[in-house]
Design a protein around this motif. Structure first.
Motif, PDB file in Angstrom:
ATOM      1  N   MET A 131       0.840  -1.193   0.000  1.00 39.20           N
ATOM      2  CA  MET A 131       0.000   0.000   0.000  1.00 39.20           C
ATOM      3  C   MET A 131       0.879   1.248   0.000  1.00 39.20           C
ATOM      4  O   MET A 131       1.862   1.331   0.724  1.00 39.20           O
ATOM      5  CB  MET A 131      -0.909   0.012   1.234  1.00 39.20           C
ATOM      6  N   ASN A 132       0.532   2.221  -0.795  1.00 38.67           N
ATOM      7  CA  ASN A 132       1.260   3.488  -0.841  1.00 38.67           C
ATOM      8  C   ASN A 132       0.696   4.424   0.224  1.00 38.67           C
ATOM      9  O   ASN A 132      -0.347   5.038   0.060  1.00 38.67           O
ATOM     10  CB  ASN A 132       1.108   4.117  -2.230  1.00 38.67           C
ATOM     11  N   THR A 133       1.430   4.546   1.347  1.00 35.41           N
ATOM     12  CA  THR A 133       0.904   5.312   2.460  1.00 35.41           C
ATOM     13  C   THR A 133       0.988   6.815   2.240  1.00 35.41           C
ATOM     14  O   THR A 133       0.424   7.587   3.014  1.00 35.41           O
ATOM     15  CB  THR A 133       1.657   4.945   3.745  1.00 35.41           C
ATOM     16  N   THR A 134       1.685   7.274   1.190  1.00 31.44           N
ATOM     17  CA  THR A 134       1.761   8.707   0.917  1.00 31.44           C
ATOM     18  C   THR A 134       0.608   9.166   0.036  1.00 31.44           C
ATOM     19  O   THR A 134       0.409  10.361  -0.134  1.00 31.44           O
ATOM     20  CB  THR A 134       3.089   9.055   0.235  1.00 31.44           C
ATOM     21  N   ALA A 135      -0.130   8.232  -0.551  1.00 28.72           N
ATOM     22  CA  ALA A 135      -1.227   8.581  -1.441  1.00 28.72           C
ATOM     23  C   ALA A 135      -2.490   8.839  -0.627  1.00 28.72           C
ATOM     24  O   ALA A 135      -2.590   8.477   0.546  1.00 28.72           O
ATOM     25  CB  ALA A 135      -1.471   7.465  -2.441  1.00 28.72           C
ATOM     26  N   THR A 136      -3.468   9.487  -1.248  1.00 30.38           N
ATOM     27  CA  THR A 136      -4.759   9.710  -0.620  1.00 30.38           C
ATOM     28  C   THR A 136      -5.855   9.036  -1.421  1.00 30.38           C
ATOM     29  O   THR A 136      -5.769   8.942  -2.647  1.00 30.38           O
ATOM     30  CB  THR A 136      -5.066  11.210  -0.495  1.00 30.38           C
ATOM     31  N   THR A 137      -6.863   8.572  -0.728  1.00 26.71           N
ATOM     32  CA  THR A 137      -7.965   7.850  -1.346  1.00 26.71           C
ATOM     33  C   THR A 137      -9.276   8.359  -0.769  1.00 26.71           C
ATOM     34  O   THR A 137      -9.392   8.520   0.453  1.00 26.71           O
ATOM     35  CB  THR A 137      -7.845   6.334  -1.076  1.00 26.71           C
ATOM     36  N   ASP A 138     -10.257   8.619  -1.630  1.00 24.07           N
ATOM     37  CA  ASP A 138     -11.586   9.014  -1.171  1.00 24.07           C
ATOM     38  C   ASP A 138     -12.357   7.773  -0.736  1.00 24.07           C
ATOM     39  O   ASP A 138     -12.398   6.763  -1.450  1.00 24.07           O
ATOM     40  CB  ASP A 138     -12.356   9.725  -2.280  1.00 24.07           C
ATOM     41  N   ILE A 139     -12.972   7.866   0.426  1.00 18.31           N
ATOM     42  CA  ILE A 139     -13.819   6.791   0.940  1.00 18.31           C
ATOM     43  C   ILE A 139     -15.249   7.317   1.031  1.00 18.31           C
ATOM     44  O   ILE A 139     -15.517   8.296   1.732  1.00 18.31           O
ATOM     45  CB  ILE A 139     -13.370   6.331   2.343  1.00 18.31           C
ATOM     46  N   ASP A 140     -16.165   6.699   0.291  1.00 14.14           N
ATOM     47  CA  ASP A 140     -17.584   7.026   0.422  1.00 14.14           C
ATOM     48  C   ASP A 140     -18.173   6.176   1.547  1.00 14.14           C
ATOM     49  O   ASP A 140     -17.933   4.958   1.609  1.00 14.14           O
ATOM     50  CB  ASP A 140     -18.346   6.723  -0.869  1.00 14.14           C
ATOM     51  N   VAL A 141     -18.928   6.798   2.415  1.00 15.58           N
ATOM     52  CA  VAL A 141     -19.619   6.070   3.490  1.00 15.58           C
ATOM     53  C   VAL A 141     -21.115   6.111   3.193  1.00 15.58           C
ATOM     54  O   VAL A 141     -21.720   7.188   3.152  1.00 15.58           O
ATOM     55  CB  VAL A 141     -19.325   6.666   4.868  1.00 15.58           C
ATOM     56  N   LEU A 142     -21.686   4.950   2.940  1.00 14.69           N
ATOM     57  CA  LEU A 142     -23.109   4.835   2.661  1.00 14.69           C
ATOM     58  C   LEU A 142     -23.825   4.268   3.879  1.00 14.69           C
ATOM     59  O   LEU A 142     -23.225   3.570   4.701  1.00 14.69           O
ATOM     60  CB  LEU A 142     -23.356   3.898   1.471  1.00 14.69           C
ATOM     61  N   ARG A 143     -25.106   4.569   3.975  1.00 15.86           N
ATOM     62  CA  ARG A 143     -25.989   3.904   4.922  1.00 15.86           C
ATOM     63  C   ARG A 143     -26.937   3.039   4.103  1.00 15.86           C
ATOM     64  O   ARG A 143     -27.692   3.542   3.271  1.00 15.86           O
ATOM     65  CB  ARG A 143     -26.767   4.920   5.760  1.00 15.86           C
ATOM     66  N   VAL A 144     -26.892   1.729   4.333  1.00 20.92           N
ATOM     67  CA  VAL A 144     -27.652   0.767   3.541  1.00 20.92           C
ATOM     68  C   VAL A 144     -28.730   0.124   4.411  1.00 20.92           C
ATOM     69  O   VAL A 144     -28.466  -0.244   5.562  1.00 20.92           O
ATOM     70  CB  VAL A 144     -26.726  -0.310   2.962  1.00 20.92           C
ATOM     71  N   PHE A 145     -29.904  -0.039   3.857  1.00 16.25           N
ATOM     72  CA  PHE A 145     -31.091  -0.541   4.547  1.00 16.25           C
ATOM     73  C   PHE A 145     -31.593   0.465   5.586  1.00 16.25           C
ATOM     74  O   PHE A 145     -31.926   0.103   6.727  1.00 16.25           O
ATOM     75  CB  PHE A 145     -30.836  -1.915   5.192  1.00 16.25           C
ATOM     76  N   CYS A 146     -31.657   1.725   5.170  1.00 16.77           N
ATOM     77  CA  CYS A 146     -32.175   2.771   6.048  1.00 16.77           C
ATOM     78  C   CYS A 146     -33.659   2.551   6.344  1.00 16.77           C
ATOM     79  O   CYS A 146     -34.386   1.931   5.562  1.00 16.77           O
ATOM     80  CB  CYS A 146     -32.006   4.138   5.395  1.00 16.77           C
ATOM     81  N   ALA A 147     -34.105   3.103   7.456  1.00 22.01           N
ATOM     82  CA  ALA A 147     -35.525   3.130   7.774  1.00 22.01           C
ATOM     83  C   ALA A 147     -36.237   4.140   6.871  1.00 22.01           C
ATOM     84  O   ALA A 147     -35.596   4.872   6.111  1.00 22.01           O
ATOM     85  CB  ALA A 147     -35.718   3.501   9.243  1.00 22.01           C
ATOM     86  N   GLY A 148     -37.548   4.183   6.965  1.00 26.23           N
ATOM     87  CA  GLY A 148     -38.328   5.067   6.103  1.00 26.23           C
ATOM     88  C   GLY A 148     -38.006   6.535   6.279  1.00 26.23           C
ATOM     89  O   GLY A 148     -38.174   7.331   5.348  1.00 26.23           O
ATOM     90  N   ASP A 149     -37.520   6.922   7.468  1.00 22.81           N
ATOM     91  CA  ASP A 149     -37.165   8.325   7.704  1.00 22.81           C
ATOM     92  C   ASP A 149     -35.717   8.634   7.337  1.00 22.81           C
ATOM     93  O   ASP A 149     -35.224   9.728   7.592  1.00 22.81           O
ATOM     94  CB  ASP A 149     -37.423   8.695   9.166  1.00 22.81           C
ATOM     95  N   GLY A 150     -35.022   7.649   6.725  1.00 19.25           N
ATOM     96  CA  GLY A 150     -33.641   7.868   6.287  1.00 19.25           C
ATOM     97  C   GLY A 150     -32.598   7.606   7.343  1.00 19.25           C
ATOM     98  O   GLY A 150     -31.397   7.689   7.069  1.00 19.25           O
ATOM     99  N   ARG A 151     -33.040   7.296   8.552  1.00 16.92           N
ATOM    100  CA  ARG A 151     -32.077   7.026   9.621  1.00 16.92           C
ATOM    101  C   ARG A 151     -31.710   5.540   9.663  1.00 16.92           C
ATOM    102  O   ARG A 151     -32.238   4.741   8.914  1.00 16.92           O
ATOM    103  CB  ARG A 151     -32.643   7.473  10.971  1.00 16.92           C
ATOM    104  N   GLN A 152     -30.803   5.227  10.588  1.00 14.20           N
ATOM    105  CA  GLN A 152     -30.317   3.862  10.777  1.00 14.20           C
ATOM    106  C   GLN A 152     -29.607   3.375   9.498  1.00 14.20           C
ATOM    107  O   GLN A 152     -29.010   4.146   8.794  1.00 14.20           O
ATOM    108  CB  GLN A 152     -31.431   2.937  11.232  1.00 14.20           C
TER     109      GLN A 152
END
Length: 223
Positions: A1-22
Motif C-alpha cells: 500500500m502506498n501510504t503517501t497517497a490519498t484515497t476518497d472513501i464514500d460512506v453509505l448507509r444501507v437498509f435505512c428506515a423510512g425516515d432515512g435514519r439507521q
C-alpha cells in the motif's frame, strides 16, 4: 500500500428506515489503485472498521471486492445493495458471480442465491421482545436472532451477532442472513434489524431471492 497517497472513501448507509435514519455503514473505495492486493485491502478494511468495505475494481462492469475487518467475502448482501446504488448499474459482479440489480425509486434491489451467503445460525425466538433483550454473545458462531412481529404480514424482528471478535459485536443490517431466512421460510419478508434498519426480501424462481432496501450517502472523506 502506498501510504503517501490519498484515497476518497464514500460512506453509505444501507437498509435505512423510512425516515432515512439507521442503516448499516458501508465503506466504498471507488479508486483502489493504492490497494492492489488482498493484504492491503484487508488492512484498510480493518483500519476503517465498518462491517464491510467494498473496493470497486471496475466501475463500468461493476466488478467489486468485499472485505470485513477480518476476511474477504465472495458475497455479502448489504455491500452489494449499497455499491449497486452508488454505481447505478444493472449488474454488479462480486467473486460469487453476476448479481442483477433494479431500482424502483425508493428501494434498490439485487437478485442473489441463498447458497452464496456465508453460513449463519438462524435462531428463532418467541417474541420480538425476547430478541430486543438479547445480550451480545461471546465470540463464536454467526447468530441471526429473529422473531415474528406479525407473521401474517411477514414482518420480522431480527438482530445479527457476527461472533468474530474483530470489534463488530452486532451487525446493524445483514443482507446475507435475510436471504437465508427468506429461503428457509419460502416467503417475502419485511425485516426490522438492529436499531431500526429495514430489509425487504422476496423469493423468486429457480432459487433466486430478491433483497431490497434504501441507501443514502452519509459522507465522503479522504484517507
Amino acid at each position: 500500500m502506498n501510504t503517501t497517497a490519498t484515497t476518497d472513501i464514500d460512506v453509505l448507509r444501507v437498509f435505512c428506515a423510512g425516515d432515512g435514519r439507521q442503516g448499516n455503514a458501508l465503506g466504498v473505495v471507488r479508486d483502489p489503485r493504492y490497494y492492489p492486493d488482498e493484504a492491503s485491502r484487508q488492512a484498510l478494511a480493518k483500519e476503517l472498521g465498518f462491517s464491510e468495505t467494498v473496493f470497486v475494481d471496475d466501475p463500468e462492469r461493476g466488478i467489486v471486492d468485499i472485505y470485513t475487518p477480518g476476511t474477504r467475502l465472495p458475497f455479502a448482501g448489504y455491500p452489494l445493495v449499497g455499491a449497486a446504488w452508488l454505481l447505478d448499474l444493472e449488474v454488479i459482479v462480486p467473486p460469487a458471480g453476476e448479481v442483477w440489480v433494479r431500482g424502483d425509486g425508493e428501494f434498490t434491489w439485487i437478485e442473489a442465491r441463498a447458497e452464496w451467503a456465508p453460513p449463519r445460525t438462524l435462531r428463532q425466538y418467541g417474541s420480538a421482545a425476547e430478541v430486543d433483550a438479547l445480550e451480545v454473545p461471546e465470540p463464536g458462531e454467526w447468530i441471526y436472532a429473529w422473531a415474528w412481529q406479525e407473521e401474517a404480514a411477514g414482518r420480522v424482528r431480527a438482530r445479527g451477532f457476527p461472533g468474530r471478535g474483530d470489534g463488530i459485536d452486532e451487525d446493524e443490517a445483514t443482507g446475507a442472513a435475510a436471504l437465508l431466512l427468506t429461503a428457509e421460510l419460502g416467503r417475502a419478508l419485511n425485516i426490522t434489524q438492529g436499531r431500526g434498519s429495514q430489509l425487504l426480501t422476496a423469493p423468486g424462481p429457480d432459487g433466486i431471492v430478491e433483497l431490497g432496501g434504501r441507501v443514502r450517502l452519509e459522507r465522503t472523506f479522504m484517507l
